[in-house]
Design an enzyme around this catalytic site. Structure first.
Site, PDB file in Angstrom:
ATOM      1  N   TYR A  99      47.535   9.134  15.204  1.00  0.00           N
ATOM      2  CA  TYR A  99      49.056   8.905  15.321  1.00  0.00           C
ATOM      3  C   TYR A  99      49.540   8.983  16.715  1.00  0.00           C
ATOM      4  O   TYR A  99      50.466   8.363  17.356  1.00  0.00           O
ATOM      5  CB  TYR A  99      49.823  10.069  14.436  1.00  0.00           C
ATOM      6  CG  TYR A  99      51.192   9.986  14.766  1.00  0.00           C
ATOM      7  CD1 TYR A  99      52.106   8.966  14.399  1.00  0.00           C
ATOM      8  CD2 TYR A  99      51.783  11.162  15.377  1.00  0.00           C
ATOM      9  CE1 TYR A  99      53.497   9.039  14.708  1.00  0.00           C
ATOM     10  CE2 TYR A  99      53.029  11.242  15.600  1.00  0.00           C
ATOM     11  CZ  TYR A  99      54.097  10.198  15.169  1.00  0.00           C
ATOM     12  OH  TYR A  99      55.382  10.390  15.490  1.00  0.00           O
ATOM     13  N   SER A 106      56.984  10.632  20.961  1.00  0.00           N
ATOM     14  CA  SER A 106      56.916  12.049  20.419  1.00  0.00           C
ATOM     15  C   SER A 106      56.540  13.130  21.213  1.00  0.00           C
ATOM     16  O   SER A 106      55.660  12.802  22.228  1.00  0.00           O
ATOM     17  CB  SER A 106      55.961  11.932  18.983  1.00  0.00           C
ATOM     18  OG  SER A 106      55.699  13.445  18.734  1.00  0.00           O
ATOM     19  N   LYS A 139      51.238   6.374  19.993  1.00  0.00           N
ATOM     20  CA  LYS A 139      52.493   6.673  20.687  1.00  0.00           C
ATOM     21  C   LYS A 139      51.919   6.452  22.338  1.00  0.00           C
ATOM     22  O   LYS A 139      52.665   5.614  22.954  1.00  0.00           O
ATOM     23  CB  LYS A 139      53.149   8.107  20.673  1.00  0.00           C
ATOM     24  CG  LYS A 139      53.483   8.206  19.202  1.00  0.00           C
ATOM     25  CD  LYS A 139      54.977   7.349  18.910  1.00  0.00           C
ATOM     26  CE  LYS A 139      55.268   7.566  17.511  1.00  0.00           C
ATOM     27  NZ  LYS A 139      56.237   6.471  16.988  1.00  0.00           N
TER      28      LYS A 139
HETATM   29  P1  NAD Z   1      60.590   7.286   8.704  1.00  0.00           P
HETATM   30  O1  NAD Z   1      59.092   7.025   8.336  1.00  0.00           O
HETATM   31  O2  NAD Z   1      61.629   8.070   7.924  1.00  0.00           O
HETATM   32  O3  NAD Z   1      60.957   6.042   9.203  1.00  0.00           O
HETATM   33  C1  NAD Z   1      60.340   4.897   9.788  1.00  0.00           C
HETATM   34  C2  NAD Z   1      60.536   3.887   8.987  1.00  0.00           C
HETATM   35  O4  NAD Z   1      59.937   2.700   9.404  1.00  0.00           O
HETATM   36  C3  NAD Z   1      60.613   3.854   7.481  1.00  0.00           C
HETATM   37  O5  NAD Z   1      61.763   3.381   7.024  1.00  0.00           O
HETATM   38  C4  NAD Z   1      59.487   2.979   7.299  1.00  0.00           C
HETATM   39  O6  NAD Z   1      59.670   2.441   5.884  1.00  0.00           O
HETATM   40  C5  NAD Z   1      59.613   1.873   8.307  1.00  0.00           C
HETATM   41  N1  NAD Z   1      58.388   1.210   8.742  1.00  0.00           N
HETATM   42  C6  NAD Z   1      57.071   1.540   8.918  1.00  0.00           C
HETATM   43  N2  NAD Z   1      56.308   0.473   9.025  1.00  0.00           N
HETATM   44  C7  NAD Z   1      57.093  -0.554   9.209  1.00  0.00           C
HETATM   45  C8  NAD Z   1      56.674  -2.017   9.256  1.00  0.00           C
HETATM   46  N3  NAD Z   1      55.658  -2.376   9.551  1.00  0.00           N
HETATM   47  N4  NAD Z   1      57.640  -2.719   9.055  1.00  0.00           N
HETATM   48  C9  NAD Z   1      58.918  -2.432   8.802  1.00  0.00           C
HETATM   49  N5  NAD Z   1      59.353  -1.179   8.718  1.00  0.00           N
HETATM   50  C10 NAD Z   1      58.424  -0.168   8.635  1.00  0.00           C
HETATM   51  O7  NAD Z   1      60.056   8.214   9.986  1.00  0.00           O
HETATM   52  P2  NAD Z   1      61.169   8.862  11.063  1.00  0.00           P
HETATM   53  O8  NAD Z   1      60.965  10.616  10.895  1.00  0.00           O
HETATM   54  O9  NAD Z   1      62.636   8.408  10.840  1.00  0.00           O
HETATM   55  O10 NAD Z   1      60.591   8.427  12.675  1.00  0.00           O
HETATM   56  C11 NAD Z   1      61.129   7.440  13.000  1.00  0.00           C
HETATM   57  C12 NAD Z   1      60.092   7.265  14.471  1.00  0.00           C
HETATM   58  O11 NAD Z   1      60.185   8.345  15.037  1.00  0.00           O
HETATM   59  C13 NAD Z   1      58.791   6.968  14.072  1.00  0.00           C
HETATM   60  O12 NAD Z   1      58.240   6.124  15.142  1.00  0.00           O
HETATM   61  C14 NAD Z   1      58.179   8.298  14.486  1.00  0.00           C
HETATM   62  O13 NAD Z   1      56.769   8.215  14.680  1.00  0.00           O
HETATM   63  C15 NAD Z   1      59.119   8.965  15.534  1.00  0.00           C
HETATM   64  N6  NAD Z   1      59.081  10.370  15.394  1.00  0.00           N
HETATM   65  C16 NAD Z   1      59.550  10.959  14.618  1.00  0.00           C
HETATM   66  C17 NAD Z   1      59.502  12.480  14.573  1.00  0.00           C
HETATM   67  C18 NAD Z   1      59.969  13.378  13.559  1.00  0.00           C
HETATM   68  O14 NAD Z   1      59.850  14.346  13.563  1.00  0.00           O
HETATM   69  N7  NAD Z   1      60.325  12.654  12.349  1.00  0.00           N
HETATM   70  C19 NAD Z   1      59.079  13.145  15.658  1.00  0.00           C
HETATM   71  C20 NAD Z   1      58.468  12.331  16.597  1.00  0.00           C
HETATM   72  C21 NAD Z   1      58.525  11.073  16.619  1.00  0.00           C
HETATM   73  C1  UD1 Z   2      54.226  17.706  13.273  1.00  0.00           C
HETATM   74  C2  UD1 Z   2      53.019  16.956  14.001  1.00  0.00           C
HETATM   75  C3  UD1 Z   2      54.096  16.103  15.094  1.00  0.00           C
HETATM   76  C4  UD1 Z   2      54.893  15.004  14.749  1.00  0.00           C
HETATM   77  C5  UD1 Z   2      56.080  16.114  14.000  1.00  0.00           C
HETATM   78  C6  UD1 Z   2      57.159  15.577  13.259  1.00  0.00           C
HETATM   79  C7  UD1 Z   2      50.945  18.012  13.539  1.00  0.00           C
HETATM   80  C8  UD1 Z   2      50.116  18.800  14.198  1.00  0.00           C
HETATM   81  N1  UD1 Z   2      51.967  17.716  14.300  1.00  0.00           N
HETATM   82  O1  UD1 Z   2      54.705  18.591  14.502  1.00  0.00           O
HETATM   83  O2  UD1 Z   2      52.987  15.482  15.700  1.00  0.00           O
HETATM   84  O3  UD1 Z   2      55.445  14.706  15.807  1.00  0.00           O
HETATM   85  O4  UD1 Z   2      55.428  16.909  12.941  1.00  0.00           O
HETATM   86  O5  UD1 Z   2      56.721  14.710  12.513  1.00  0.00           O
HETATM   87  O6  UD1 Z   2      51.314  17.586  12.314  1.00  0.00           O
HETATM   88  N2  UD1 Z   2      54.398  24.986   9.386  1.00  0.00           N
HETATM   89  C9  UD1 Z   2      54.260  26.377   8.362  1.00  0.00           C
HETATM   90  N3  UD1 Z   2      54.026  25.748   7.167  1.00  0.00           N
HETATM   91  C10 UD1 Z   2      54.179  24.554   6.588  1.00  0.00           C
HETATM   92  C11 UD1 Z   2      54.771  23.511   7.682  1.00  0.00           C
HETATM   93  C12 UD1 Z   2      54.705  23.877   9.048  1.00  0.00           C
HETATM   94  O7  UD1 Z   2      53.723  27.371   8.970  1.00  0.00           O
HETATM   95  O8  UD1 Z   2      54.309  24.393   5.521  1.00  0.00           O
HETATM   96  C13 UD1 Z   2      54.333  25.606  10.859  1.00  0.00           C
HETATM   97  C14 UD1 Z   2      53.301  24.859  11.655  1.00  0.00           C
HETATM   98  O9  UD1 Z   2      52.312  25.738  11.647  1.00  0.00           O
HETATM   99  C15 UD1 Z   2      54.099  24.588  13.096  1.00  0.00           C
HETATM  100  C16 UD1 Z   2      55.583  24.643  12.770  1.00  0.00           C
HETATM  101  O10 UD1 Z   2      55.606  24.990  11.412  1.00  0.00           O
HETATM  102  O11 UD1 Z   2      53.907  25.935  13.630  1.00  0.00           O
HETATM  103  C17 UD1 Z   2      56.150  23.336  12.801  1.00  0.00           C
HETATM  104  O12 UD1 Z   2      55.377  22.538  11.897  1.00  0.00           O
HETATM  105  P1  UD1 Z   2      55.757  20.912  11.616  1.00  0.00           P
HETATM  106  O13 UD1 Z   2      57.069  20.764  11.084  1.00  0.00           O
HETATM  107  O14 UD1 Z   2      54.883  20.149  10.699  1.00  0.00           O
HETATM  108  O15 UD1 Z   2      56.057  20.325  12.804  1.00  0.00           O
HETATM  109  P2  UD1 Z   2      54.891  20.115  14.344  1.00  0.00           P
HETATM  110  O16 UD1 Z   2      53.497  20.691  13.906  1.00  0.00           O
HETATM  111  O17 UD1 Z   2      55.585  20.654  15.500  1.00  0.00           O
END
Ligand code: NAD
Ligand code: UD1
Length: 344
Positions: free
Chosen positions: A147, A124, A151
């Site tokens: 979290y 991330s 990573k």
């Molecule tokens: P998500 O929660 O939708 O998907 C993660 C999946 O992993 C879920 O379906 C959950 O049930 C499964 N899971 C969790 N722990 C488990 C375990 N012990 N065994 C088996 N399954 C398990 O999340 P996502 O948004 O799809 O994110 C996927 C990956 O990308 C994560 O590692 C997250 O940290 C990373 N990531 C996501 C974002 C984002 O904005 N969504 C941003 C940066 C990184």
């Molecule tokens: C967050 C996580 C980041 C993670 C990512 C995807 C934090 C501090 N960071 O990123 O680690 O990888 O989500 O899951 O939580 N905002 C509002 N109102 C809201 C929600 C968000 O104003 O209700 C603003 C936030 O202040 C930020 C922007 O929208 O400026 C994006 O927020 P968000 O979608 O939560 O993502 P990140 O904070 O960038």
């Protein structure tokens, strides 16, 4: 090629399964469904017209995982499974360290045992030290919450693993802010309870489930005072995994790539684009900054463009339209919540 997708029922995992199947990969999904629903995989089957091999396995259960590796010849792994809420990780660090670290260690151990050494890992942008300019892969790293720490630790484990055995081929993908949904409106982001992230919150306000958006601060040093992020369409993120899988098939080592668009949009800009594209009205109120937030976070994605031949294609307008279509077609997400699964 047969690919194991951990966490494949989740938000990014399900979109990646669609792209993998469309690119003719053979996909096996494992997920414990803690933060997802089996319905997401049924929808992937509906979109692609192909069956998915699914096992409800918890990564922490080494014997289940071994059984699967014994039964099926797996060639590479995309590892999404993990917990992902920053605020929850601050409240319950042990839960995050246990699941994200132990889950990854068990997976790596089993992969090693069965000589499967090709891995794509979901990292991330949260691993970067906040900066006002574009972040490339060499930028300074710092975790400000458990979290993010998981990573960073996993990235280090992967580097150490390669040093110990250079037959591993590993690609670490650092996602910026994935948003949007598949064009069909069949799969999308399905947060449990009140969303933490911006776009799911906006779509729930637009659909009338939530009263108003709280904008966390308008006094940042940005063009309009609200936070700036590198929003990227989830399908572009999913496509990046296909490129990464192909890349590790023909190279060895540990490679790191940003998956972002390289362009930042502010919170207010996203609200305006969403309103313009969907004709929905977003009630909002500016409140205090959210602790831990940074002013600006956007990528320099040129390394992925040069080395993976990947770049984000979809516009911010498409991200909003697709998220809105998903929300309208599925006002209650996939309906089956993890709490219902645990209760039944
Ligand atoms: P998500 O929660 O939708 O998907 C993660 C999946 O992993 C879920 O379906 C959950 O049930 C499964 N899971 C969790 N722990 C488990 C375990 N012990 N065994 C088996 N399954 C398990 O999340 P996502 O948004 O799809 O994110 C996927 C990956 O990308 C994560 O590692 C997250 O940290 C990373 N990531 C996501 C974002 C984002 O904005 N969504 C941003 C940066 C990184
Ligand atoms: C967050 C996580 C980041 C993670 C990512 C995807 C934090 C501090 N960071 O990123 O680690 O990888 O989500 O899951 O939580 N905002 C509002 N109102 C809201 C929600 C968000 O104003 O209700 C603003 C936030 O202040 C930020 C922007 O929208 O400026 C994006 O927020 P968000 O979608 O939560 O993502 P990140 O904070 O960038």
């Amino acid at each position: 090629m047969r690919v194991l997708v951990t966490g494949g029922a989740g938000y990014i995992g399900s979109h990646t399964c669609v792209e993998l199947i469309n690119a003719n990969f053979e996909v096996i999904v494992i997920d414990n469904l803690y933060n997802s629903s089996k319905v997401a995989l049924d929808r992937v089957e509906k979109i692609t017209g192909k069956k998915i091999e699914f096992y409800q396995i918890d990564l922490l259960c080494e014997s289940d995982l071994e059984e699967l590796f014994k039964k099926r010849k797996i060639e590479s792994v995309i590892h999404f499974a993990g917990y992902k809420s920053v605020s929850e990780s601050v409240e319950n660090p042990l839960m995050y360290y246990t699941n994200n670290l132990s889950g990854t260690l068990v997976l790596l151990k089993v992969m090693n045992k069965f000589n499967v050494k090709k891995l794509v890992f979901s990292s991330s942008a949260t691993v970067y030290t906040p900066a006002m300019g574009a972040l490339d892969e060499e930028a300074d790293l710092k975790a400000t919450n458990p979290y993010g720490q998981t990573k960073l630790i996993i990235e280090q484990i992967l580097r150490d693993l390669y040093i110990s055995d250079n037959t591993w081929n590993i690609s670490i993908l650092r996602y910026f802010n994935p948003i949007g949904a598949h064009k069909s409106g069949e799969i999308g982001e399905d947060p449990d309870g009140i969303p933490n992230n911006l776009l799911p919150y906006i779509t729930q306000v637009a659909v009338g489930k939530l009263e108003e958006l709280k904008i966390y601060g308008n006094d940042y040093p940005t063009k309009d005072g609200t936070g700036v992020r590198d929003f990227i369409h989830v399908v572009d993120v999913a496509r990046g995994h296909i490129k990464a899988i192909e890349y590790i098939d023909s190279s060895s080592g540990v490679s790191i790539f940003n998956l972002g668009t390289g362009r930042g949009y502010s919170v207010m800009e996203l609200v305006s684009v969403f309103e313009e594209e969907t004709k929905a009205k977003i009630n909002y109120r500016v409140v205090d900054r959210r602790p831990g937030d940074t002013a600006i976070c956007y990528s320099n994605p040129s390394k992925a463009e040069v080395e993976l031949n990947w770049r984000a294609m979809k516009s911010i307008e498409e991200m909003c339209e697709d998220a809105w279509r998903w929300q309208l077609k599925n006002p209650n997400g996939y309906k089956v919540r993890k709490s219902e699964i645990w209760e039944s």
